[in-house]
Design a protein around this motif. Structure first.
Motif, PDB file in Angstrom:
ATOM      1  N   HIS A 158       0.697  -1.158  -0.050  1.00 59.59           N
ATOM      2  CA  HIS A 158       0.127   0.070   0.025  1.00 59.59           C
ATOM      3  C   HIS A 158       1.091   1.368   0.112  1.00 59.59           C
ATOM      4  CE1 HIS A 158      -3.497  -2.442   0.111  1.00 59.59           C
ATOM      5  NE2 HIS A 158      -2.900  -3.199   0.877  1.00 59.59           N
ATOM      6  N   CYS A 168      -7.692   1.092  -4.986  1.00 60.17           N
ATOM      7  CA  CYS A 168      -7.190  -0.209  -4.411  1.00 60.17           C
ATOM      8  C   CYS A 168      -8.111  -0.697  -3.206  1.00 60.17           C
ATOM      9  CB  CYS A 168      -5.939   0.163  -3.566  1.00 60.17           C
ATOM     10  SG  CYS A 168      -5.135  -0.961  -2.751  1.00 60.17           S
ATOM     11  N   CYS A 170      -7.742  -1.149  -0.401  1.00 54.84           N
ATOM     12  CA  CYS A 170      -7.799  -0.345   0.876  1.00 54.84           C
ATOM     13  C   CYS A 170      -8.541   1.031   1.200  1.00 54.84           C
ATOM     14  CB  CYS A 170      -6.189  -0.090   1.298  1.00 54.84           C
ATOM     15  SG  CYS A 170      -5.330   1.162   0.371  1.00 54.84           S
ATOM     16  N   CYS A 175      -1.962   2.410  -5.192  1.00 53.75           N
ATOM     17  CA  CYS A 175      -0.969   1.756  -4.123  1.00 53.75           C
ATOM     18  C   CYS A 175      -0.011   0.618  -5.365  1.00 53.75           C
ATOM     19  CB  CYS A 175      -1.888   0.688  -3.248  1.00 53.75           C
ATOM     20  SG  CYS A 175      -2.733   1.772  -2.177  1.00 53.75           S
TER      21      CYS A 175
HETATM   22 ZN   LIG Z   1      -3.791   0.233  -1.181  1.00 51.33          ZN
END
Ligand SMILES: [Zn+2]
Length: 313
Positions: A158, A168, A170, A175
């Motif tokens: 990340h 992403c 996340c 990332c």
């Molecule tokens: Zn990420």
């Protein structure tokens, strides 16, 4: 002989095994992960541990968990692919099985396994990069597993390499794992196939349609010489090398270990990674070049590492 059990809890499977102090797996057990229910995950882990412990003399259990594990190695704070939120996994499993339990992030456990018994043997400063659907990581410095202040270090996947880049899982964008992973292979191969179907003849034949493209299609198409698939692997190699060079600027490891599902196709990209890494390394020619090796323990690394961490608890 001191035997421990290693358990590797992934989003779909719980792999476990009895491991001796040389990292050898004496017996294995595999179950599906009840991913939507933390109680059932703990009970399933306890079931396999009890089953294995019924046939072997076990002193402790190590659990590698696909999530953020706290600094006390007891709670899984968050898991992107499982229902764990502030989950007291260590306590739950320990109470159920009546043995000491150590919980560790799965990629950390994998790095430890490779350091002790696999591609990291003999090197004190090891950085592991697991290239699968995303990128995971772990590191051993001076013979110690690096966990960060709160147990959440080594999440190289990340690092944001492109501001406002690809979205992403996340929640952020750009990332590293969106450019150098199994999912980036699919994104890149799909884009090339759509732009120029003649560059993806085998790929389209194997998959039928770009909408149902899978990693193994891209690998096989690359081996058959499809331009779209080869370009996707080239892009992965360049991005992987860039990330490793950046990590060298920060961490200065003696060896990188590349693991994860995509490393099974290492022959398609590792030589390019080594060349591009050397080109991009800051201070090249005036510093030793870290080795870049493919992981040796395969999918068992996490299980073996978790078992060894339990032994060394
Ligand atoms: Zn990420």
């Amino acid at each position: 002989m001191a035997l421990t059990i290693g358990v590797d809890v992934g989003g779909t499977k719980i792999a476990s095994g009895v491991v001796d102090d040389d990292g050898r797996i004496l017996e294995r057990c595999l179950r599906q992960t009840p991913a939507d229910n933390p109680e059932k995950v703990a009970v399933t882990i306890a079931d396999v541990v009890s089953e294995l412990a019924g046939r072997h003399e076990i002193e402790a259990v190590g659990v590698g968990a696909a999530g953020f594990v706290d600094e006390a190695r007891s709670h899984v704070r968050f898991a992107p692919n499982l229902a764990w939120r502030e989950e007291p996994l260590q306590e739950k499993v320990s109470e159920l099985v009546g043995l000491p339990v150590v919980v560790e992030n799965d990629a950390n456990a994998m790095a430890w396994g490779e350091y002790r018994f696999g591609a990291g043997r003999g090197e004190t400063h090891v950085v592991c990069v697991t290239v699968g659907t995303g990128i995971g990581g772990g590191a051993v410095f001076g013979g110690e597993l690096y966990r960060g202040r709160w147990g959440m270090g080594a999440e190289w996947g990340h690092m944001q390499v492109i501001p406002d880049g690809r979205p992403c899982g996340c929640g952020h964008r750009g990332c590293w794992e969106k450019y150098a992973s199994g999912s980036s292979l699919l994104i890149d191969a799909r884009a090339s196939a759509e732009a120029d179907p003649s560059s993806a003849v085998h790929l389209l034949e194997l998959a039928g349609s770009v909408d149902v493209l899978r990693g193994e299609h891209v690998t096989e198409a690359a081996r058959n010489g499809d331009r779209a698939a080869l370009d996707a692997f080239d892009s992965l190699a360049q991005w992987l090398a860039q990330g490793l060079a950046d990590l060298a600027a920060i961490l200065d490891p003696g060896r990188y270990i590349i693991g994860g599902g995509v490393s099974a196709a290492a022959d398609l990209f590792m030589d390019k990674v080594r060349v591009a890494y050397a080109e991009r390394l800051t201070g090249r020619g005036h510093r030793p070049l870290a080795e870049i090796r493919v992981a040796e323990l395969g999918p068992s690394a996490g299980l073996v590492g978790a078992a060894d961490l339990a032994r060394q608890r």
